[in-house]
Design a protein around this motif. Structure first.
Motif, PDB file in Angstrom:
ATOM      1  N   ILE A   1      11.971  77.557  -2.078  1.00 31.43           N
ATOM      2  CA  ILE A   1      11.489  76.431  -1.283  1.00 31.43           C
ATOM      3  C   ILE A   1      10.221  76.883  -0.573  1.00 31.43           C
ATOM      4  O   ILE A   1      10.225  77.878   0.157  1.00 31.43           O
ATOM      5  N   THR A   2       9.138  76.173  -0.799  1.00 27.90           N
ATOM      6  CA  THR A   2       7.838  76.580  -0.288  1.00 27.90           C
ATOM      7  C   THR A   2       7.377  75.667   0.850  1.00 27.90           C
ATOM      8  O   THR A   2       7.951  74.600   1.089  1.00 27.90           O
ATOM      9  N   MET A   3       6.311  76.077   1.519  1.00 26.00           N
ATOM     10  CA  MET A   3       5.706  75.226   2.538  1.00 26.00           C
ATOM     11  C   MET A   3       5.243  73.904   1.923  1.00 26.00           C
ATOM     12  O   MET A   3       5.348  72.843   2.541  1.00 26.00           O
ATOM     13  N   HIS A   4       4.719  73.961   0.719  1.00 26.28           N
ATOM     14  CA  HIS A   4       4.305  72.734   0.032  1.00 26.28           C
ATOM     15  C   HIS A   4       5.494  71.779  -0.102  1.00 26.28           C
ATOM     16  O   HIS A   4       5.367  70.575   0.147  1.00 26.28           O
ATOM     17  N   ASP A   5       6.650  72.311  -0.488  1.00 25.91           N
ATOM     18  CA  ASP A   5       7.840  71.468  -0.629  1.00 25.91           C
ATOM     19  C   ASP A   5       8.238  70.856   0.710  1.00 25.91           C
ATOM     20  O   ASP A   5       8.574  69.669   0.793  1.00 25.91           O
TER      21      ASP A   5
ATOM     22  N   MET B   1       6.353  70.328   3.384  1.00 21.86           N
ATOM     23  CA  MET B   1       5.358  69.419   3.945  1.00 21.86           C
ATOM     24  C   MET B   1       5.247  68.109   3.176  1.00 21.86           C
ATOM     25  O   MET B   1       4.707  67.128   3.691  1.00 21.86           O
ATOM     26  N   THR B   2       5.760  68.079   1.955  1.00 27.24           N
ATOM     27  CA  THR B   2       5.763  66.841   1.173  1.00 27.24           C
ATOM     28  C   THR B   2       7.151  66.205   1.109  1.00 27.24           C
ATOM     29  O   THR B   2       7.356  65.241   0.375  1.00 27.24           O
ATOM     30  N   HIS B   3       8.099  66.720   1.883  1.00 22.16           N
ATOM     31  CA  HIS B   3       9.473  66.189   1.903  1.00 22.16           C
ATOM     32  C   HIS B   3      10.120  66.238   0.518  1.00 22.16           C
ATOM     33  O   HIS B   3      10.848  65.322   0.126  1.00 22.16           O
ATOM     34  N   THR B   4       9.857  67.296  -0.229  1.00 15.85           N
ATOM     35  CA  THR B   4      10.457  67.426  -1.559  1.00 15.85           C
ATOM     36  C   THR B   4      11.290  68.704  -1.683  1.00 15.85           C
ATOM     37  O   THR B   4      11.547  69.166  -2.793  1.00 15.85           O
ATOM     38  N   ALA B   5      11.723  69.273  -0.559  1.00  7.73           N
ATOM     39  CA  ALA B   5      12.495  70.521  -0.591  1.00  7.73           C
ATOM     40  C   ALA B   5      13.973  70.281  -0.866  1.00  7.73           C
ATOM     41  O   ALA B   5      14.715  71.229  -1.126  1.00  7.73           O
ATOM     42  N   GLY B   6      14.421  69.026  -0.787  1.00  6.18           N
ATOM     43  CA  GLY B   6      15.842  68.733  -1.005  1.00  6.18           C
ATOM     44  C   GLY B   6      16.697  68.953   0.215  1.00  6.18           C
ATOM     45  O   GLY B   6      17.926  68.979   0.113  1.00  6.18           O
TER      46      GLY B   6
ATOM     47  N   ASP C   1      14.080  68.264   9.654  1.00  7.43           N
ATOM     48  CA  ASP C   1      14.403  69.684   9.735  1.00  7.43           C
ATOM     49  C   ASP C   1      13.464  70.535   8.879  1.00  7.43           C
ATOM     50  O   ASP C   1      13.150  71.681   9.223  1.00  7.43           O
ATOM     51  N   GLY C   2      13.014  69.980   7.758  1.00  2.00           N
ATOM     52  CA  GLY C   2      12.043  70.703   6.945  1.00  2.00           C
ATOM     53  C   GLY C   2      10.770  70.995   7.724  1.00  2.00           C
ATOM     54  O   GLY C   2      10.190  72.082   7.616  1.00  2.00           O
ATOM     55  N   TRP C   3      10.346  70.036   8.552  1.00  2.00           N
ATOM     56  CA  TRP C   3       9.142  70.251   9.357  1.00  2.00           C
ATOM     57  C   TRP C   3       9.399  71.168  10.539  1.00  2.00           C
ATOM     58  O   TRP C   3       8.476  71.804  11.050  1.00  2.00           O
ATOM     59  N   LYS C   4      10.642  71.274  10.977  1.00  2.00           N
ATOM     60  CA  LYS C   4      10.962  72.304  11.967  1.00  2.00           C
ATOM     61  C   LYS C   4      10.720  73.688  11.369  1.00  2.00           C
ATOM     62  O   LYS C   4      10.242  74.609  12.049  1.00  2.00           O
ATOM     63  N   VAL C   5      11.033  73.849  10.088  1.00  2.00           N
ATOM     64  CA  VAL C   5      10.760  75.113   9.405  1.00  2.00           C
ATOM     65  C   VAL C   5       9.248  75.349   9.317  1.00  2.00           C
ATOM     66  O   VAL C   5       8.760  76.471   9.508  1.00  2.00           O
ATOM     67  N   VAL C   6       8.485  74.294   9.035  1.00  2.00           N
ATOM     68  CA  VAL C   6       7.023  74.419   9.000  1.00  2.00           C
ATOM     69  C   VAL C   6       6.514  74.978  10.324  1.00  2.00           C
ATOM     70  O   VAL C   6       5.689  75.900  10.365  1.00  2.00           O
TER      71      VAL C   6
END
Length: 551
Positions: free
Chosen positions: A105-109, A111-116, A152-157
Motif C-alpha cells: 500500500i503506497t502513498m499514491h494509493d 491519497m487516491t482512496h484506492t488502498a482498500g 483513516d488512509g489520510w491519517k496515514v498520509v
C-alpha cells in the motif's frame, strides 16, 4: 467589488433558500478572482443562543478540504526528493505494521482512496488510536482495484509527512501553506482553545432516528484533532487566498517570484488519476467536475456540526468557498449558482434566477408509490399520490411523506409524525422499475405487485444481536440492528434515508459479519451475554457500541 452588488444580492437570496431547507444555523460564502475577493455573502447565526450573526471573519471547520492542503505538502516533499509515492508506507513508517494482504500500500494509493482501507470512525479520538485500529482491520481489496473513501488512509498520509519532516502535521500546515498564503486566521489543528473563536457547531437533536426539518438544532459535540484528513479551521476570506493559489498555478499571489509549487509539481497535485464512485475523477486530495461547461477543481468537507465546499474554476479565473455551521447537502449547487451569477455579471449579461429548492413534500413521480402495503407484522398502510406529493394513511395516522430537498431524489422518505418517525420509509422496485415493496425499520411491507420470493428463516442466534447500540463517537453515536426479510440489517439511524447507511450483514467466519459484501472493509461482530441472552456489545471496525435500553 463595484458593479457586482446585484450578483451578490442574488447569491444571498440563494443562500437564504438553502438555509431554509438545511439543518444549519448559518453560512458564509465568498467568491474571488485571481487578485481579490469579489464579494462575501453571510446569512444566519454563528451562535444562536447569543444571537451572533455570521460575518466574513467567522471561522468554521473545513473538514476534508484539509486533505488537499496535506497533499500539496506531499508534492513538495516529492519534489525535494524526500518522499516516494510508490513504495510501501511500511517502509516510511516501520512501526505502523499496516497489513498488506494484497500487496504493498503506497502513498499514491492512500491519497487516491484506492488502498482498500475502511473509512474509519472517531471511536478512536486520536490519530495514533485510529492507526492502531488499521492493524486489526486489514484491506479487503487489492490496492488500486477500487475507489473507496478513507479518512483513516489520510491519517496515514499525515503520519508519513510527520516522519519524513520531523514536524507535526499542524506545524507543517502553518509553515508550508497557511503562513505563506497569509491565512492568519486559520489553524491546522482543533483543540479546546479554538472553540473560543469559531461558529458554534450544530446538529439535529435526535440521534436515534432520521433527521427532519422540524427537529430542533442543538450544539454538536466538540472534536479534538490534528490529523491530515480534516483538522483545519478557517474563514471564507482566508480560504479565498487558498483559491487564488489554484488560479495562479502554484504562485503565491502578491509575492513576486515566490512559488509554492513549480509548474510540474502543480500539475502533479491537480492531476485526476482515478474515477470516483460518483461519476467524477479524483486526484491527490482533489477532484474534478464540470458544470455549465466549466471545469472545477474541488473538494467538499464535513466535520461534526459543520459542512463546507471549495471549488476553483481556472477557466473562469474564479474561486468559491462556502461554509455552514450545521448539516445539509446541496452546497455544490450553491457554489454553482454563485459562479453563474458572478460570471454573468462580469460579462454584462442578465443574472440567472436565484437558486430555488422544492418543498420537502414535493416528490417526483408520486404515483409510482400508490397502493396498499401489507406488513409482515400485521400492519397495513395505504399510499395516495396528491399533486406531486405522497400521502401515507396508516390507521389513525395520515401524513405527507418528506424527502431531503437538497439531495437527489431517491425512494427513501421520512415520516413526519411522532408515531412513525423513528424509521425512514424506504420503497423498493422490481426489475421493471415498479415499486413493489417497502421497509419501515424491521418491518417488510409489500403491495399487490410484489412477485418476488418469500423470505426464508434466519439463524436463531441472529435474534440475540437485534437491538439499539450507543457509543461516544460524535460522528456515529448510534447503530441499530434488526432482522428483516430474512436478513440481518445494520443501520446508522440518523442517516437512515441514505442507502449507504443501511447494510445487510453478510456472515463470515468466526462470528464476524461484513457490512454489505465481503469486499467491503467494514466488519462487525456481537459480544457479551446480557439479560434475555442478548448481545451487549457491537464491535464495529475496532470500536465498541453498547446495547441501550432504547428500542
Amino acid at each position: 467589488m463595484a458593479g457586482l452588488e446585484a450578483a451578490f444580492d442574488r447569491i444571498g437570496t440563494s443562500a437564504e433558500k438553502h438555509l431554509e431547507v438545511s439543518h444549519s444555523a448559518g453560512l458564509a460564502l465568498a467568491v474571488t478572482d485571481g487578485e481579490e475577493v469579489l464579494g462575501v455573502v453571510c446569512r444566519g447565526l454563528a451562535d444562536v443562543a447569543a444571537g451572533t450573526p455570521v460575518r466574513p471573519e467567522t471561522r468554521f471547520h473545513i473538514g476534508s478540504i484539509s486533505k488537499s492542503f496535506a497533499a500539496m505538502i506531499v508534492i513538495q516533499e516529492v519534489a525535494a526528493g524526500r518522499l516516494d509515492l510508490h513504495v510501501s508506507v511500511n517502509e516510511i513508517l516501520p512501526w505502523l505494521e499496516l497489513p498488506e494482504p494484497f500487496g504493498p500500500i503506497t502513498m499514491h494509493d492512500l491519497m487516491t482512496h484506492t488502498a482498500g482501507l475502511l473509512v474509519g470512525t472517531e471511536d478512536a479520538p486520536t490519530g495514533p488510536g485510529a492507526l492502531h485500529r488499521l492493524k486489526i482491520n486489514p484491506p479487503t481489496t487489492k490496492p488500486g482495484e477500487r475507489w473507496l473513501y478513507s479518512n483513516d488512509g489520510w491519517k496515514v498520509v499525515g503520519a508519513c509527512l510527520e516522519e519524513v519532516t520531523g514536524e507535526p502535521i499542524h506545524e507543517l500546515l502553518r509553515t508550508r501553506v497557511l503562513g505563506p498564503l497569509g491565512m492568519r486566521d486559520s489553524n491546522g489543528m482543533i483543540d479546546d482553545a479554538t472553540y473560543q473563536d469559531v461558529a458554534v457547531a450544530y446538529e439535529p437533536l435526535f440521534s436515534d432516528r432520521p433527521v427532519q426539518l422540524r427537529h430542533p438544532l442543538v450544539p454538536a459535540h466538540r472534536i479534538i484533532s490534528n490529523t491530515a484528513d480534516g483538522s483545519i479551521i478557517s474563514n471564507v476570506l482566508d480560504m479565498s487566498a487558498y483559491a487564488r493559489l489554484f488560479l495562479a498555478r502554484g504562485d503565491v499571489p502578491g509575492h513576486d517570484g515566490a512559488r509554492m509549487l513549480s509548474d510540474e509539481s502543480f500539475e502533479a497535485w491537480i492531476e485526476q488519476r482515478v474515477p470516483d464512485d460518483e461519476g467524477g475523477t479524483y486526484g491527490y486530495g482533489l477532484w474534478a467536475e464540470e458544470y455549465d461547461g466549466v471545469r472545477w477543481i474541488a473538494h467538499s468537507g464535513g466535520m461534526v456540526g459543520y459542512t463546507a465546499m471549495f471549488a476553483a474554476s481556472p477557466d473562469d479565473g474564479l474561486g468559491c468557498i462556502v461554509m455552514q455551521n450545521g448539516y445539509g447537502s446541496g452546497l455544490r449547487d450553491l457554489v454553482r449558482a454563485a459562479f453563474a451569477c458572478v460570471r454573468a455579471s462580469l460579462a454584462g449579461e442578465e443574472l440567472p434566477p436565484a437558486l430555488t429548492r422544492p418543498s420537502a413534500t414535493d416528490i417526483p413521480k408520486a404515483g409510482d408509490y400508490a397502493g396498499t402495503y401489507a406488513g409482515d407484522d400485521g400492519r397495513v398502510f395505504e399510499i395516495e399520490a396528491e399533486r406531486e406529493g405522497v400521502r401515507l394513511n396508516a390507521g389513525p395516522v395520515t401524513v405527507m411523506l418528506e424527502r431531503d430537498p437538497l439531495a437527489d431524489p431517491t425512494d427513501a422518505f421520512v415520516v413526519p409524525h411522532e408515531a412513525l418517525e423513528r424509521f425512514a420509509l424506504v420503497f423498493r422496485r422490481d426489475a421493471d422499475g415498479a415499486v413493489v415493496e417497502a421497509f419501515h425499520g424491521p418491518t417488510w411491507f409489500r403491495n399487490e405487485r410484489y412477485a418476488g420470493p418469500e423470505p426464508s428463516t434466519v439463524p436463531d442466534e441472529w435474534h440475540r444481536y437485534v437491538g439499539f447500540y450507543r457509543n461516544n463517537d460524535p460522528w456515529a453515536p448510534t447503530l441499530r440492528v434488526y432482522v428483516r426479510k430474512a436478513a440481518l440489517v445494520m443501520e446508522w439511524p440518523a442517516s437512515a434515508t441514505d442507502d449507504a447507511d443501511e447494510n445487510e450483514l453478510v456472515p463470515l467466519d468466526d462470528g464476524w459479519f461484513a457490512t454489505g459484501s465481503e469486499r467491503e472493509p467494514g466488519r462487525i461482530r456481537f459480544l457479551g451475554n446480557g439479560a434475555g441472552g442478548k448481545a451487549v456489545v457491537a464491535e464495529y471496525n475496532g470500536g465498541n457500541w453498547f446495547r441501550s435500553f432504547e428500542d
